[in-house]
Design a protein around this motif. Structure first.
Motif, short mmCIF file in Angstrom:
data_model
loop_
_atom_site.label_atom_id
_atom_site.label_comp_id
_atom_site.label_asym_id
_atom_site.label_seq_id
_atom_site.Cartn_x
_atom_site.Cartn_y
_atom_site.Cartn_z
N LYS A 235 5.97 2.87 10.27
CA LYS A 235 6.90 2.67 9.16
C LYS A 235 6.57 3.69 8.08
O LYS A 235 5.41 3.99 7.85
CB LYS A 235 6.78 1.26 8.59
CG LYS A 235 7.32 0.19 9.50
CD LYS A 235 7.17 -1.14 8.82
CE LYS A 235 8.22 -2.10 9.28
NZ LYS A 235 8.12 -3.36 8.54
N LYS A 236 7.58 4.21 7.43
CA LYS A 236 7.39 5.19 6.37
C LYS A 236 6.69 4.53 5.18
O LYS A 236 7.12 3.48 4.70
CB LYS A 236 8.75 5.74 5.93
CG LYS A 236 8.69 6.70 4.78
CD LYS A 236 8.18 8.04 5.21
CE LYS A 236 8.31 9.02 4.04
NZ LYS A 236 7.33 10.05 4.09
N ASN A 237 5.61 5.14 4.74
CA ASN A 237 4.87 4.64 3.58
C ASN A 237 5.29 5.48 2.37
O ASN A 237 4.89 6.63 2.23
CB ASN A 237 3.36 4.75 3.81
CG ASN A 237 2.55 4.13 2.70
OD1 ASN A 237 3.08 3.79 1.65
ND2 ASN A 237 1.27 3.97 2.95
N TYR A 238 6.11 4.90 1.50
CA TYR A 238 6.63 5.63 0.36
C TYR A 238 5.65 5.69 -0.81
O TYR A 238 5.86 6.45 -1.75
CB TYR A 238 7.94 5.00 -0.11
CG TYR A 238 9.05 5.20 0.90
CD1 TYR A 238 9.72 6.41 0.98
CD2 TYR A 238 9.40 4.19 1.79
CE1 TYR A 238 10.72 6.62 1.91
CE2 TYR A 238 10.40 4.39 2.73
CZ TYR A 238 11.06 5.60 2.78
OH TYR A 238 12.05 5.80 3.71
N ASN A 239 4.58 4.90 -0.76
CA ASN A 239 3.62 4.90 -1.84
C ASN A 239 2.21 4.72 -1.27
O ASN A 239 1.60 3.66 -1.41
CB ASN A 239 3.96 3.78 -2.84
CG ASN A 239 3.20 3.92 -4.12
OD1 ASN A 239 2.24 4.69 -4.22
ND2 ASN A 239 3.61 3.17 -5.13
N PRO A 240 1.64 5.77 -0.66
CA PRO A 240 0.33 5.64 -0.01
C PRO A 240 -0.81 5.31 -0.97
O PRO A 240 -1.84 4.79 -0.55
CB PRO A 240 0.10 7.00 0.65
CG PRO A 240 1.28 7.83 0.39
CD PRO A 240 2.24 7.08 -0.46
N HIS B 7 -0.17 1.35 -0.97
CA HIS B 7 0.07 0.60 0.26
C HIS B 7 -0.60 1.25 1.46
O HIS B 7 -0.69 2.48 1.54
CB HIS B 7 1.57 0.49 0.53
CG HIS B 7 2.34 -0.14 -0.58
ND1 HIS B 7 2.24 -1.47 -0.89
CD2 HIS B 7 3.22 0.39 -1.47
CE1 HIS B 7 3.02 -1.75 -1.92
NE2 HIS B 7 3.63 -0.62 -2.29
N ASP C 140 -0.68 2.17 5.51
CA ASP C 140 0.33 2.49 6.52
C ASP C 140 0.61 1.22 7.32
O ASP C 140 -0.29 0.40 7.54
CB ASP C 140 -0.18 3.58 7.47
CG ASP C 140 -0.27 4.94 6.79
OD1 ASP C 140 0.40 5.14 5.76
OD2 ASP C 140 -1.01 5.80 7.31
#
Length: 135
Positions: A58-63, A66, A68
């Motif tokens: 899933k795309k992690n827009y705020n690493p 959050h 992965d």
């Protein structure tokens, strides 16, 4: 899959998974699908080894905030039925157990192998889907 593995997978599905009907392509009828989301890729790899599912990132827009995350999906009809047959006695969430049993009991009756629907069978298929989502 051993009995203890089936009960373990049922617990994971109870907590982090779903049993649903989904469309694979636009305009087609819904099919049974099992999915499990997790930030623990190792867990999903283990479950994949038992169920033959597919893991997607899933795309992690705020690493910075959050971890992965990943989703294991089981979409092949034979595998979905095999897994549901083995895990349904161990599911503790009543909605998920009801959905598993509903698919096992009725899906084959309303889904012709050749994909050709009579008007009666089409009504039954749509009613099956409607009733499923009411569970």
């Amino acid at each position: 899959m051993k009995e203890w593995e089936a009960s373990y997978i049922a617990g994971i599905i109870d907590g982090e998974g779903s049993i649903t009907l989904t469309r694979m392509h636009k305009g087609e009828f819904r099919r049974p699908c099992i999915s499990i989301s997790s930030t623990d890729r190792e867990l999903l790899i283990y479950i994949k080894s038992l169920t033959d599912g597919v893991i997607n990132n899933k795309k992690n827009y705020n690493p910075a905030k959050h971890k992965d995350s990943y989703t294991l999906t089981i979409k092949k009809k034979e595998k979905v039925f095999e897994v549901l047959e083995k895990i349904h006695p161990y599911l503790r969430i009543s909605k998920k157990r009801a959905r598993a049993l509903w698919i096992l009991k009725y899906y084959e009756n309303v889904s012709p192998r050749n994909g050709k629907y009579t008007s009666t069978l089409l009504k039954q298929k749509l009613q099956f889907e409607e009733d499923f989502f009411r569970l």
